[in-house]
Design a protein around this motif. Structure first.
Motif, short mmCIF file in Angstrom:
data_model
loop_
_atom_site.label_atom_id
_atom_site.label_comp_id
_atom_site.label_asym_id
_atom_site.label_seq_id
_atom_site.Cartn_x
_atom_site.Cartn_y
_atom_site.Cartn_z
N ILE A 249 24.38 83.66 60.91
CA ILE A 249 25.59 84.42 60.63
C ILE A 249 26.78 83.84 61.39
N GLN A 250 26.54 83.29 62.59
CA GLN A 250 27.62 82.63 63.31
C GLN A 250 28.04 81.35 62.58
N LEU A 251 27.09 80.66 61.98
CA LEU A 251 27.40 79.47 61.19
C LEU A 251 28.18 79.85 59.94
N ALA A 252 27.82 80.97 59.33
CA ALA A 252 28.58 81.45 58.18
C ALA A 252 30.02 81.77 58.57
N PHE A 253 30.20 82.33 59.77
CA PHE A 253 31.56 82.60 60.25
C PHE A 253 32.35 81.30 60.35
N GLY A 254 31.73 80.26 60.89
CA GLY A 254 32.41 78.98 61.01
C GLY A 254 32.87 78.45 59.67
N ASN A 255 32.03 78.58 58.66
CA ASN A 255 32.40 78.14 57.32
C ASN A 255 33.45 79.06 56.70
N LEU A 256 33.38 80.34 57.00
CA LEU A 256 34.38 81.30 56.52
C LEU A 256 35.76 80.94 57.06
#
Length: 412
Positions: A249-256
């Motif tokens: 989910i932290q990686l998804a934030f980075g992509n977001l």
């Protein structure tokens, strides 16, 4: 003895995801996601101002097949990799970061079925999800008091309120984390899968933020909700593989955040190229030809490109980590956690900077409500407050200096 069995079972668990996304796979899902983004772009500002639950947007995601992207083909899904899913989140964030957030959390919740559930639970739930194109929301927010499970008959009674339950009000299924507070299993922390319309669940509709307005992140109340054994995915623990849900989910934030920065940069470019004159002190004919304008764009575009390179590398590395399943070591889990924390730091700072400074090169007229350039800043400013980026800097710094790794949690 039960704890030992759980540990042994975790170590022998196989991941349903193997290998890496091919160029053909990435291109396939990119084309689909760009098609969805094109539809969303037509009325993104109008929908943002309306601030209603994104029912139509969820149906668009469902019909596109994006909800099924990471579900294995053997269970009726799209058979894609996490790299493709993260890229889809990034593409949508360039246009509509709220809907990108819903998709990002949907993938996290699907992943949790695998991380916490045994093979039978995984197949049963993911096969049903694929068949119906389910959208998964969640009630997991760890800073709230725990939802409580009390034994009742052959099952449990679920009570409590969870704030920031992204996607729950528009989800077909809701991932719920709750603590057993009585009985022989007291102290266990369980992951549950509940349908949207289960009796006793009410959606409070209290999400009213500066940005991410359509992320359906309102509170959910659980009032005597009946929970049976078939609703239980499994126990939430700290085993390396099952705890990958947090790095994801932290990686998804980075992509977001990267996607928002890319969207702001492109929208700013369009506005600048449309300006027919220049500042009266400039020797350039247009703003786009002014070296000072070009300098700002050059700086911002370069920083965005650097974040993109790190995100692409990290997305691919996450697929390698998740493919290890129960064989993922503590050390390997720590390595991917730190890599993702680095991305979180730079994507946060670059995302906020680009969304803010883009106004410097688009002029005062770009601040008009009808232009809508503010949506990028509002969205990235709101979501980057999810968890303090300074603690991510400490996480990276402590590891760099001392080799220390933060305790596993729903934030690390």
């Amino acid at each position: 003895m039960a704890a030992v069995v759980i540990e042994e079972n975790q170590q022998t668990r196989r991941s349903p995801w193997t290998g890496h996304a091919s160029r053909e796979e990435l291109a396939h899902w990119q084309q689909i996601t760009e098609g969805v983004a094109a539809v969303l772009s037509a009325d993104v500002l109008e929908r943002d101002r309306r601030n209603a639950d994104p029912q139509a947007e969820v149906e668009l995601l469902r019909s596109s097949g994006l909800f099924n992207l990471i579900i294995p083909t053997a269970w009726g899904g799209g058979g894609g990799h996490w790299e493709s899913a993260l890229h889809a989140v990034r593409i949508l964030a360039r246009t509509d970061a709220s809907i990108a957030q819903i998709l990002a959390y949907h993938y996290a919740n699907l992943g949790a079925v695998v991380f916490y559930g045994d093979a039978q639970v995984q197949e049963r739930l993911l096969r049903r999800s694929a068949q119906s194109g389910w959208s998964w929301g969640d009630s997991v927010n760890p800073v709230d008091p725990n939802l409580e499970l009390v034994p009742a008959g052959d099952g449990y009674r679920l009570d409590g309120v969870k704030h920031f339950s992204t996607g729950a009000s528009v989800g077909d299924a809701i991932l719920v984390n709750a603590a057993v507070t009585a009985g022989p299993d007291q102290g266990k922390f369980l992951a549950l899968a509940l349908e949207h319309d289960r009796a006793g669940i009410s959606f409070l509709g209290d999400w009213d933020a500066l940005g991410q307005r359509l992320s359906a992140s309102g509170s959910v109340k659980y009032d005597g909700v009946a929970v049976t054994s078939t609703d239980i995915i499994g126990e939430v623990g700290e085993e390396p593989f099952s705890s990958l849900v947090t790095p994801y989910i932290q990686l998804a934030f980075g992509n977001l955040y990267l996607g928002i920065a890319q969207g702001a940069l492109e929208r700013g470019r369009q506005i600048t190229l449309a300006r027919k004159n220049s500042w009266f002190l400039s020797s350039a004919e247009t703003y786009a030809q002014d070296p000072l304008t070009q300098r700002v764009y050059g700086e911002l575009a370069s920083r965005v490109a650097a974040v993109e390179a790190l995100a692409d590398r990290t997305n691919e590395r996450f697929d390698a980590a998740i493919a290890d399943g129960g064989q993922l070591t503590v050390e390997a889990r720590a390595d991917i956690e730190i890599e993702i924390a680095r991305l979180k730091v730079v994507s946060t700072e670059v995302g906020v900077e680009v969304a803010n400074r883009i106004f410097e090169v688009t002029g005062s007229s770009s601040a008009k409500t009808e232009v809508g350039l503010d949506i990028f800043w509002r969205n990235v400013r709101t979501h980057t407050l999810h968890d303090p980026v300074d603690y991510k800097k400490v996480e990276v710094g402590a590891h760099f200096l001392l080799g220390e790794v933060q305790p596993i949690s729903l934030y690390t």
